[in-house]
Design a protein around this motif. Structure first.
Motif, PDB file in Angstrom:
ATOM      1  N   TYR A  36       0.784  -1.429  -0.182  1.00 62.66           N
ATOM      2  CA  TYR A  36      -0.032   0.067  -0.045  1.00 62.66           C
ATOM      3  C   TYR A  36       0.815   1.454  -0.079  1.00 62.66           C
ATOM      4  CZ  TYR A  36      -4.306   2.618   1.124  1.00 62.66           C
ATOM      5  OH  TYR A  36      -5.387   3.426   1.120  1.00 62.66           O
ATOM      6  N   ILE A  37       2.107   1.071  -0.059  1.00 65.28           N
ATOM      7  CA  ILE A  37       3.006   2.263   0.088  1.00 65.28           C
ATOM      8  C   ILE A  37       2.820   3.238  -0.993  1.00 65.28           C
ATOM      9  CG2 ILE A  37       5.439   2.844  -0.342  1.00 65.28           C
ATOM     10  CD1 ILE A  37       6.183   0.155   0.826  1.00 65.28           C
ATOM     11  N   GLY A  38       2.595   4.497  -0.685  1.00 72.75           N
ATOM     12  CA  GLY A  38       2.226   5.560  -1.556  1.00 72.75           C
ATOM     13  C   GLY A  38       0.710   5.968  -1.385  1.00 72.75           C
ATOM     14  N   GLN A  39       0.109   5.213  -0.882  1.00 77.76           N
ATOM     15  CA  GLN A  39      -1.665   5.589  -0.825  1.00 77.76           C
ATOM     16  C   GLN A  39      -2.038   5.679   0.569  1.00 77.76           C
ATOM     17  OE1 GLN A  39      -2.198   2.464  -4.734  1.00 77.76           O
ATOM     18  NE2 GLN A  39      -3.851   2.606  -3.245  1.00 77.76           N
ATOM     19  N   GLU A  40      -1.169   5.839   1.442  1.00 78.98           N
ATOM     20  CA  GLU A  40      -1.415   5.918   3.085  1.00 78.98           C
ATOM     21  C   GLU A  40      -2.367   7.041   3.409  1.00 78.98           C
ATOM     22  OE1 GLU A  40       2.669   4.437   2.575  1.00 78.98           O
ATOM     23  OE2 GLU A  40       1.665   5.874   1.779  1.00 78.98           O
ATOM     24  N   ALA A  41      -2.384   8.107   2.761  1.00 76.44           N
ATOM     25  CA  ALA A  41      -3.129   9.352   3.201  1.00 76.44           C
ATOM     26  C   ALA A  41      -4.593   9.076   3.079  1.00 76.44           C
ATOM     27  CB  ALA A  41      -2.835  10.492   2.225  1.00 76.44           C
ATOM     28  N   ILE A  42      -4.807   8.033   2.184  1.00 73.11           N
ATOM     29  CA  ILE A  42      -6.462   7.765   1.837  1.00 73.11           C
ATOM     30  C   ILE A  42      -7.042   6.981   2.999  1.00 73.11           C
ATOM     31  CG2 ILE A  42      -8.102   6.609   0.344  1.00 73.11           C
ATOM     32  CD1 ILE A  42      -5.843   7.126  -1.973  1.00 73.11           C
ATOM     33  N   ALA A  43      -6.273   5.863   3.237  1.00 72.40           N
ATOM     34  CA  ALA A  43      -7.099   5.062   4.370  1.00 72.40           C
ATOM     35  C   ALA A  43      -7.009   6.147   5.717  1.00 72.40           C
ATOM     36  CB  ALA A  43      -5.888   4.091   4.568  1.00 72.40           C
ATOM     37  N   ALA A  44      -5.937   6.817   5.759  1.00 74.24           N
ATOM     38  CA  ALA A  44      -5.797   7.520   7.132  1.00 74.24           C
ATOM     39  C   ALA A  44      -6.815   8.579   7.258  1.00 74.24           C
ATOM     40  CB  ALA A  44      -4.229   8.139   7.117  1.00 74.24           C
ATOM     41  N   GLY A  45      -7.006   9.370   6.149  1.00 78.86           N
ATOM     42  CA  GLY A  45      -7.980  10.374   6.227  1.00 78.86           C
ATOM     43  C   GLY A  45      -9.332   9.777   6.013  1.00 78.86           C
ATOM     44  N   VAL A  46      -9.809   8.735   5.358  1.00 80.85           N
ATOM     45  CA  VAL A  46     -11.037   8.371   5.401  1.00 80.85           C
ATOM     46  C   VAL A  46     -11.604   7.844   6.753  1.00 80.85           C
ATOM     47  CG1 VAL A  46     -12.859   6.561   4.438  1.00 80.85           C
ATOM     48  CG2 VAL A  46     -11.366   7.975   2.941  1.00 80.85           C
ATOM     49  N   CYS A  47     -10.683   7.025   7.416  1.00 77.82           N
ATOM     50  CA  CYS A  47     -11.078   6.298   8.457  1.00 77.82           C
ATOM     51  C   CYS A  47     -11.107   7.451   9.580  1.00 77.82           C
ATOM     52  CB  CYS A  47     -10.081   5.208   8.927  1.00 77.82           C
ATOM     53  SG  CYS A  47     -10.332   3.682   7.844  1.00 77.82           S
ATOM     54  N   ALA A  48     -10.317   8.515   9.672  1.00 75.57           N
ATOM     55  CA  ALA A  48     -10.514   9.385  10.600  1.00 75.57           C
ATOM     56  C   ALA A  48     -11.725  10.139  10.754  1.00 75.57           C
ATOM     57  CB  ALA A  48      -9.342  10.601  10.329  1.00 75.57           C
TER      58      ALA A  48
END
Length: 313
Positions: A36-48
């Motif tokens: 998932y390297i490079g796409q971390e901001a999506i998971a972090a932002g949505v789940c927040a």
């Protein structure tokens, strides 16, 4: 969620994946992973943007989603290593991580299939009188799958509280999105009457803002929203590529992708001291997680058929 909290999540995902790749190379993780390297901001932002009662479904590239949702990294490492203490007792592996207690209804190796699960779960919970929102993650390759389009149709017709999150990293395995998707990605959702937006998937704070708006809309009863998060996969589609060295992307293209690293974008918003402190915290968490997983037993072969069939009672 503070800026430091968001950074902690993107950093945790990045370092988890880097360690997981090392365990693939050492043989502790058999069969490889989809990093998932490079796409971390999506998971972090949505789940927040979610509450404890909300649910998610994930993909074959799902470690980031489940970590951002709060899964114990030790149990996730154990699952990838096929150990009894894993999320699914070592039976699900990389592409099927689930934790119902955290609202993680499962990663899914079938492209686009998890959208229908999330839509059904959101509808069922609304029927029960719960104010649950479901999020389903998928890639640009899912945009041509009938299961996803059927989920759009039902969600729009019944105003189901679901957020469709497309992680558009430019490739469906090795197929460029421009060669596979006619029209536009957001246009597919808009055709069903679903509000659809393209956002910067490399910036965790931009993702949080868009997700919070979409989640609030769903919770109010207004129905689904579609977010196309533009991103870039820095590593391989699958770690198998580390051996075969596929050439569908140029070195220059990958270097350009790295120029917008979500870990650096969020990390640069913190003071150096805070960032150093968070980095150390993450390493300590992952050291303990890895030690837990490596010390955990493998399942007893005699239990191989357990959990496959319903009992007669």
């Amino acid at each position: 969620m503070t800026g430091a909290d968001l950074y902690r999540t993107v950093r945790l995902i990045r370092r988890f994946e880097e360690r997981a790749i090392a365990y693939v190379r050492s043989g502790e993780i058999v069969g490889g992973i989809h990093p998932y390297i490079g796409q971390e901001a999506i998971a972090a932002g949505v789940c927040a943007a979610l509450t404890a009662d909300d649910v998610i479904t994930s993909t074959h590239r799902g470690h980031g989603h489940v970590l951002a949702r709060g899964v114990d990294p030790g149990r996730l490492f154990a699952e990838l290593m096929g150990r009894e203490t894993g999320l699914n007792q070592g039976r699900g592996g990389s592409m099927h991580a689930a934790d119902f207690g955290l609202g993680i209804l499962g990663a899914n190796a079938i492209v686009g299939a998890a959208a229908s699960i999330a839509t059904g779960a959101a509808w069922a919970r609304r029927r029960q009188g719960r104010n649950t929102v479901a999020v389903t993650f998928f890639g640009d390759g899912a945009m041509n799958e009938g299961m996803l389009l059927e989920a759009f149709n039902l969600a729009s017709l019944w105003r189901v509280p679901v957020l469709f999150v497309c992680e558009n990293n430019g490739y469906a395995t090795t197929m460029p999105v421009a060669a596979a998707v006619a029209g536009s990605i957001t246009g597919r959702a808009r055709a069903f009457g679903i509000p659809a937006f393209t956002i910067d998937g490399q910036d965790a704070e931009s993702v949080v803002a868009a997700a919070e708006t979409a989640v609030a809309r769903a919770r109010s009863g207004a129905g689904p929203t579609f977010l196309e998060c533009t991103t870039y996969r820095f590593d391989a589609h699958h770690t198998f590529e580390h051996r075969v060295r596929m050439s569908y992307r140029t070195t220059a293209e990958v270097e350009t992708g790295w120029s917008r690293d979500p870990v650096e974008i969020q990390g640069n918003r913190l003071s150096p001291d805070v960032r150093t402190e968070v980095d150390a915290e993450v390493e300590a968490v992952l050291d303990a997680a890895a030690a837990f997983a490596l010390a955990s037993p493998h399942p007893d072969p005699s239990t191989a058929l357990d959990h496959l069939y319903a009992g007669a009672s």
